[in-house]
Design a protein around this motif. Structure first.
Motif, PDB file in Angstrom:
ATOM      1  N   VAL A  64     -16.877 -65.113 -16.212  1.00  0.00           N
ATOM      2  CA  VAL A  64     -17.291 -63.804 -15.714  1.00  0.00           C
ATOM      3  C   VAL A  64     -16.104 -63.242 -14.934  1.00  0.00           C
ATOM      4  CG1 VAL A  64     -18.960 -62.529 -14.329  1.00  0.00           C
ATOM      5  CG2 VAL A  64     -19.663 -64.636 -15.488  1.00  0.00           C
ATOM      6  N   PRO A  65     -15.468 -62.176 -15.416  1.00  0.00           N
ATOM      7  CA  PRO A  65     -14.283 -61.653 -14.723  1.00  0.00           C
ATOM      8  C   PRO A  65     -14.576 -61.308 -13.274  1.00  0.00           C
ATOM      9  CG  PRO A  65     -14.523 -60.634 -16.884  1.00  0.00           C
ATOM     10  CD  PRO A  65     -15.777 -61.413 -16.640  1.00  0.00           C
ATOM     11  N   ALA A  66     -13.691 -61.747 -12.375  1.00  0.00           N
ATOM     12  CA  ALA A  66     -13.873 -61.452 -10.954  1.00  0.00           C
ATOM     13  C   ALA A  66     -13.436 -60.041 -10.617  1.00  0.00           C
ATOM     14  CB  ALA A  66     -13.082 -62.456 -10.116  1.00  0.00           C
ATOM     15  N   HIS A  67     -12.568 -59.463 -11.448  1.00  0.00           N
ATOM     16  CA  HIS A  67     -12.050 -58.133 -11.165  1.00  0.00           C
ATOM     17  C   HIS A  67     -12.897 -57.067 -11.856  1.00  0.00           C
ATOM     18  CE1 HIS A  67      -7.959 -59.260  -9.460  1.00  0.00           C
ATOM     19  NE2 HIS A  67      -8.528 -60.423  -9.769  1.00  0.00           N
ATOM     20  N   GLY A  68     -12.810 -55.842 -11.360  1.00  0.00           N
ATOM     21  CA  GLY A  68     -13.570 -54.732 -11.910  1.00  0.00           C
ATOM     22  C   GLY A  68     -13.984 -53.799 -10.803  1.00  0.00           C
ATOM     23  N   ALA A  69     -14.717 -52.754 -11.155  1.00  0.00           N
ATOM     24  CA  ALA A  69     -15.132 -51.767 -10.155  1.00  0.00           C
ATOM     25  C   ALA A  69     -16.026 -52.381  -9.092  1.00  0.00           C
ATOM     26  CB  ALA A  69     -15.844 -50.603 -10.841  1.00  0.00           C
ATOM     27  N   GLN A  70     -16.817 -53.402  -9.480  1.00  0.00           N
ATOM     28  CA  GLN A  70     -17.675 -54.119  -8.530  1.00  0.00           C
ATOM     29  C   GLN A  70     -17.357 -55.609  -8.574  1.00  0.00           C
ATOM     30  OE1 GLN A  70     -19.414 -51.793 -10.710  1.00  0.00           O
ATOM     31  NE2 GLN A  70     -19.201 -50.271  -9.087  1.00  0.00           N
ATOM     32  N   GLN A  71     -17.646 -56.295  -7.492  1.00  0.00           N
ATOM     33  CA  GLN A  71     -17.496 -57.739  -7.478  1.00  0.00           C
ATOM     34  C   GLN A  71     -18.510 -58.382  -8.435  1.00  0.00           C
ATOM     35  OE1 GLN A  71     -16.876 -59.899  -3.755  1.00  0.00           O
ATOM     36  NE2 GLN A  71     -16.883 -57.944  -2.656  1.00  0.00           N
ATOM     37  N   ALA A  72     -18.137 -59.523  -8.979  1.00  0.00           N
ATOM     38  CA  ALA A  72     -19.070 -60.279  -9.800  1.00  0.00           C
ATOM     39  C   ALA A  72     -20.146 -60.893  -8.912  1.00  0.00           C
ATOM     40  CB  ALA A  72     -18.321 -61.371 -10.566  1.00  0.00           C
ATOM     41  N   GLY A  73     -21.245 -61.314  -9.552  1.00  0.00           N
ATOM     42  CA  GLY A  73     -22.321 -61.956  -8.801  1.00  0.00           C
ATOM     43  C   GLY A  73     -23.356 -60.990  -8.264  1.00  0.00           C
ATOM     44  N   ILE A  74     -23.227 -59.724  -8.631  1.00  0.00           N
ATOM     45  CA  ILE A  74     -24.231 -58.729  -8.205  1.00  0.00           C
ATOM     46  C   ILE A  74     -25.009 -58.290  -9.443  1.00  0.00           C
ATOM     47  CG2 ILE A  74     -24.634 -56.542  -7.007  1.00  0.00           C
ATOM     48  CD1 ILE A  74     -21.848 -56.953  -5.703  1.00  0.00           C
ATOM     49  N   ALA A  75     -24.390 -57.464 -10.267  1.00  0.00           N
ATOM     50  CA  ALA A  75     -25.010 -57.072 -11.525  1.00  0.00           C
ATOM     51  C   ALA A  75     -24.429 -57.842 -12.711  1.00  0.00           C
ATOM     52  CB  ALA A  75     -24.834 -55.572 -11.756  1.00  0.00           C
ATOM     53  N   ARG A  76     -23.375 -58.597 -12.483  1.00  0.00           N
ATOM     54  CA  ARG A  76     -22.763 -59.414 -13.530  1.00  0.00           C
ATOM     55  C   ARG A  76     -22.801 -60.882 -13.123  1.00  0.00           C
ATOM     56  NH1 ARG A  76     -17.321 -58.813 -13.799  1.00  0.00           N
ATOM     57  NH2 ARG A  76     -17.202 -57.790 -11.784  1.00  0.00           N
ATOM     58  N   PRO A  77     -23.267 -61.764 -14.001  1.00  0.00           N
ATOM     59  CA  PRO A  77     -23.864 -61.506 -15.314  1.00  0.00           C
ATOM     60  C   PRO A  77     -25.289 -60.963 -15.192  1.00  0.00           C
ATOM     61  CG  PRO A  77     -23.951 -63.836 -14.830  1.00  0.00           C
ATOM     62  CD  PRO A  77     -23.171 -63.210 -13.716  1.00  0.00           C
ATOM     63  N   ALA A  78     -25.775 -60.351 -16.281  1.00  0.00           N
ATOM     64  CA  ALA A  78     -27.098 -59.725 -16.250  1.00  0.00           C
ATOM     65  C   ALA A  78     -28.198 -60.758 -16.024  1.00  0.00           C
ATOM     66  CB  ALA A  78     -27.341 -58.958 -17.554  1.00  0.00           C
ATOM     67  N   THR A  79     -28.022 -61.951 -16.566  1.00  0.00           N
ATOM     68  CA  THR A  79     -28.923 -63.068 -16.262  1.00  0.00           C
ATOM     69  C   THR A  79     -28.234 -63.954 -15.242  1.00  0.00           C
ATOM     70  OG1 THR A  79     -29.932 -63.061 -18.464  1.00  0.00           O
ATOM     71  CG2 THR A  79     -30.127 -65.081 -17.168  1.00  0.00           C
ATOM     72  N   PRO A  80     -28.706 -63.979 -14.005  1.00  0.00           N
ATOM     73  CA  PRO A  80     -28.036 -64.778 -12.968  1.00  0.00           C
ATOM     74  C   PRO A  80     -27.939 -66.253 -13.362  1.00  0.00           C
ATOM     75  CG  PRO A  80     -29.611 -63.272 -11.974  1.00  0.00           C
ATOM     76  CD  PRO A  80     -29.845 -63.221 -13.442  1.00  0.00           C
ATOM     77  N   GLN A  81     -26.854 -66.890 -12.922  1.00  0.00           N
ATOM     78  CA  GLN A  81     -26.668 -68.315 -13.185  1.00  0.00           C
ATOM     79  C   GLN A  81     -27.796 -69.118 -12.538  1.00  0.00           C
ATOM     80  OE1 GLN A  81     -24.496 -66.137 -11.891  1.00  0.00           O
ATOM     81  NE2 GLN A  81     -22.364 -66.669 -12.327  1.00  0.00           N
ATOM     82  N   ARG A  82     -28.004 -70.312 -13.042  1.00  0.00           N
ATOM     83  CA  ARG A  82     -29.149 -71.112 -12.597  1.00  0.00           C
ATOM     84  C   ARG A  82     -29.018 -71.581 -11.154  1.00  0.00           C
ATOM     85  NH1 ARG A  82     -33.537 -73.655 -14.371  1.00  0.00           N
ATOM     86  NH2 ARG A  82     -34.078 -75.739 -13.610  1.00  0.00           N
ATOM     87  N   ASN A  83     -27.796 -71.825 -10.691  1.00  0.00           N
ATOM     88  CA  ASN A  83     -27.593 -72.388  -9.363  1.00  0.00           C
ATOM     89  C   ASN A  83     -26.850 -71.419  -8.459  1.00  0.00           C
ATOM     90  OD1 ASN A  83     -28.470 -75.333  -9.842  1.00  0.00           O
ATOM     91  ND2 ASN A  83     -27.047 -74.937 -11.529  1.00  0.00           N
ATOM     92  N   GLY A  84     -27.215 -71.419  -7.179  1.00  0.00           N
ATOM     93  CA  GLY A  84     -26.563 -70.528  -6.221  1.00  0.00           C
ATOM     94  C   GLY A  84     -26.384 -71.194  -4.870  1.00  0.00           C
ATOM     95  N   LEU A  85     -25.361 -70.753  -4.153  1.00  0.00           N
ATOM     96  CA  LEU A  85     -25.089 -71.230  -2.799  1.00  0.00           C
ATOM     97  C   LEU A  85     -24.643 -70.044  -1.959  1.00  0.00           C
ATOM     98  CD1 LEU A  85     -24.509 -73.438  -0.626  1.00  0.00           C
ATOM     99  CD2 LEU A  85     -22.203 -73.615  -1.609  1.00  0.00           C
ATOM    100  N   VAL A  86     -25.339 -69.817  -0.865  1.00  0.00           N
ATOM    101  CA  VAL A  86     -24.959 -68.781   0.092  1.00  0.00           C
ATOM    102  C   VAL A  86     -24.395 -69.456   1.333  1.00  0.00           C
ATOM    103  CG1 VAL A  86     -25.903 -67.111   1.730  1.00  0.00           C
ATOM    104  CG2 VAL A  86     -26.493 -66.946  -0.683  1.00  0.00           C
ATOM    105  N   VAL A  87     -23.185 -69.084   1.712  1.00  0.00           N
ATOM    106  CA  VAL A  87     -22.561 -69.578   2.931  1.00  0.00           C
ATOM    107  C   VAL A  87     -22.318 -68.388   3.850  1.00  0.00           C
ATOM    108  CG1 VAL A  87     -20.550 -70.696   3.959  1.00  0.00           C
ATOM    109  CG2 VAL A  87     -21.445 -71.511   1.764  1.00  0.00           C
ATOM    110  N   VAL A  88     -22.844 -68.445   5.059  1.00  0.00           N
ATOM    111  CA  VAL A  88     -22.613 -67.423   6.074  1.00  0.00           C
ATOM    112  C   VAL A  88     -21.691 -68.035   7.124  1.00  0.00           C
ATOM    113  CG1 VAL A  88     -23.667 -65.975   7.845  1.00  0.00           C
ATOM    114  CG2 VAL A  88     -24.815 -66.302   5.639  1.00  0.00           C
ATOM    115  N   ALA A  89     -20.604 -67.326   7.430  1.00  0.00           N
ATOM    116  CA  ALA A  89     -19.585 -67.862   8.331  1.00  0.00           C
ATOM    117  C   ALA A  89     -19.235 -66.849   9.407  1.00  0.00           C
ATOM    118  CB  ALA A  89     -18.331 -68.243   7.545  1.00  0.00           C
ATOM    119  N   ASP A  90     -18.555 -67.324  10.434  1.00  0.00           N
ATOM    120  CA  ASP A  90     -18.044 -66.466  11.504  1.00  0.00           C
ATOM    121  C   ASP A  90     -16.521 -66.517  11.517  1.00  0.00           C
ATOM    122  OD1 ASP A  90     -20.505 -65.586  12.470  1.00  0.00           O
ATOM    123  OD2 ASP A  90     -20.737 -67.338  13.764  1.00  0.00           O
TER     124      ASP A  90
END
Length: 406
Positions: A64-90
Motif C-alpha cells: 500500500v503506497p505510503a505517499h499520496g494526497a492522503q496518508q495510508a491507513g485511513i481510506a487505503r486500503p478499502a478493506t482494512p488489514q486484519r491486525n492493528g496497533l495504535v501507539v499514543v506517545a508524548d
C-alpha cells in the motif's frame, strides 16, 4: 450490570438546519466507538452501501503506497488489514513549530523504511513490508505549537461516559497507527517509527484484530455488523473526512477511543432486547424498521399499534444526524482482549472526520439517550490531526509549515 434507562419520547422534528432528506436517512451499523464514546453511524447524506471499485486500490495483501494526497491507513486500503496497533506517545519538553515539523519529517522517513518494497529495512521486516501501513498524527498540544488555528488544535472534551478515565490514558502528543495482515509486523514497525522521533516516549498502546469481511463491514465484539454506513466514494470522503482547505487540506481529524465492553452483560439480554438496544437485527444487520443490511433506518416507522420500530433509546436512533447535525465518520474498529485478572475485552474505536465537533456532538447525544452506553466504558481517549499525505518528494507535514508559527 447497570439496567438501561426506560425509553424516552423521541424528538418529533429535526432541529433547524437538518434537511428532510437527512431526517429520512438513518444512522447505520453499530459504531460502537461512539457508543461509549463515539459511534457515529450518522449520515447527513446517503452514502454508497459498498465501496466503489478503484483502479488505484492495492491488491489484497499487497503493498500500500505510503505517499499520496492522503496518508495510508485511513481510506487505503478499502478493506482494512486484519491486525492493528495504535501507539499514543508524548514528546519531551515544550517543542516549537520547527521541532514538531522535524519530528513529522523523521517519522515519514521511518514509514518509508517500513513500507516501501524498494527501500524497506530487512532488519525490521525480514520478509518485506507486505501490506503494512502507518498513519501518523499530532495531538492538540503539538498542533498548537505549529498554529493554534489549525484543525485538531482543540482538546477532546471529557464526556459524561469518561468517568474514571485515567489521566495517563487521556490525550497524547503523537499517534502512530500500524496496520498489517501479519500481526508480527506491528510492534517492530511502531518501534522503528517511534525511535526515529527524538524525545518521543510511549504513553499507551493497544493492539486489536478485525473479523473477516470485505470493505468496512465487520462484526464487532457484541456480534453486530459495524461499518455499514460510512463514506466510500471520493465525493463522500471529500465531504465528510478530508479537511477541505488551509495548510491541513487533505488531512483529517482522528478520534481514538478504547472501549471496554460488558460483553457478558449484553449477552445476558434476550435476543430481541439486544436488537432493541442496537436498532438492527443481529443475524442480518437489517434495521428494525425493515430492509436489508445496507439500508438506512426509518425513524418514523411504527407498528400497527403505533410503537416505533426503532426504539426511542436504540443506538441507531441516538446517533441519527437529525438530532446531532453530524455528517459521516469513517471508522476502523478493532476488537481487543487484554490478559489480566479481570476480563478486559472491547473495541479499539478509530474514526476520521474533517471536524472534531462531528464526533463531539454525537458522543454528547449518545451519553444522554443511548441504551448501549450502559454496556460500554472508555479506558483511553485521544484526538489527533492527521496531516495530509506526501506528494512530489516533500517530507511528511511539510504542508503544515505554511501555517503560522513556522
Amino acid at each position: 450490570m447497570p439496567t438501561p434507562a426506560p425509553p424516552a419520547s423521541p424528538a418529533s422534528a429535526p432541529p433547524r438546519g437538518i434537511s428532510r432528506r437527512a431526517l429520512l436517512l438513518g444512522g447505520g451499523g453499530l459504531g460502537l466507538g461512539v457508543v461509549a464514546t463515539a459511534v457515529a453511524v450518522s449520515t447527513a447524506h446517503a452514502p454508497s452501501a459498498e465501496p466503489a471499485a478503484s483502479a488505484t486500490s492495492p491488491a489484497e495483501g499487497g503493498p500500500v503506497p505510503a505517499h499520496g494526497a492522503q496518508q495510508a491507513g485511513i481510506a487505503r486500503p478499502a478493506t482494512p488489514q486484519r491486525n492493528g496497533l495504535v501507539v499514543v506517545a508524548d514528546l519531551d519538553g515544550n517543542p516549537d513549530a520547527a521541532t514538531v515539523l522535524a519530528a513529522l519529517a523523521a517519522a515519514g522517513a521511518a514509514v518509508d523504511a517500513c513500507t516501501d518494497p524498494d527501500r524497506f529495512d530487512p532488519i525490521v521486516l525480514p520478509d518485506g513490508p507486505g501490506d503494512v501501513t502507518v498513519t501518523v498524527g499530532l495531538g492538540p498540544r503539538l498542533v498548537r505549537a505549529i498554529d493554534p488555528t489549525l484543525p485538531g488544535a482543540d482538546e477532546l472534551p471529557v464526556f459524561l461516559s469518561d468517568q474514571g478515565l485515567a489521566a495517563e490514558a487521556t490525550g497524547g502528543d503523537l499517534l502512530i497507527a500500524v496496520y498489517a495482515s501479519d500481526a508480527a509486523a506491528l510492534h517492530p514497525v511502531a518501534d522503528r517509527v517511534l525511535a526515529a522521533i527524538p524525545g518521543a516516549r510511549r504513553r499507551w498502546a493497544q493492539q486489536g484484530v478485525r473479523g473477516s469481511g470485505s470493505g468496512t463491514v465487520v462484526r464487532n465484539p457484541l456480534g453486530y455488523h459495524d461499518g455499514i454506513i460510512v463514506p466510500h466514494t471520493e465525493d463522500e470522503l471529500a465531504e465528510s473526512v478530508w479537511i477541505p482547505s488551509g495548510p491541513a487540506a487533505g488531512g483529517t481529524v482522528a478520534v481514538i477511543r478504547r472501549l471496554r465492553l460488558d460483553i457478558a452483560g449484553f449477552a445476558a439480554l434476550a435476543p430481541g432486547a439486544q436488537d432493541a438496544v442496537i436498532g438492527r437485527e443481529r443475524a442480518t444487520g437489517a434495521p428494525l424498521s425493515g430492509g436489508s443490511r445496507g439500508d438506512q433506518v426509518d425513524l418514523g416507522a411504527k407498528t400497527p399499534e403505533g410503537e416505533y420500530l426503532i426504539p426511542a433509546r436504540a443506538h441507531a436512533r441516538a446517533a441519527h444526524p437529525s438530532f446531532t447535525g453530524s455528517p459521516l465518520m469513517l471508522r476502523r474498529g478493532y476488537a481487543f482482549s487484554n490478559a489480566g485478572p479481570e476480563r478486559d475485552d472491547g473495541l479499539l474505536f478509530v474514526c476520521f472526520q474533517n471536524d472534531l465537533q462531528t464526533f463531539v456532538r454525537t458522543q454528547h447525544r449518545l451519553d444522554e439517550t443511548d441504551d448501549l452506553m450502559a454496556f460500554t466504558r472508555a479506558t483511553a481517549s485521544a484526538s489527533f490531526l492527521i496531516p495530509p499525505g506526501r506528494v512530489g518528494g516533500a517530507p511528511l507535514g511539510a504542508a503544515l509549515a505554511t501555517g503560522g508559527g513556522s
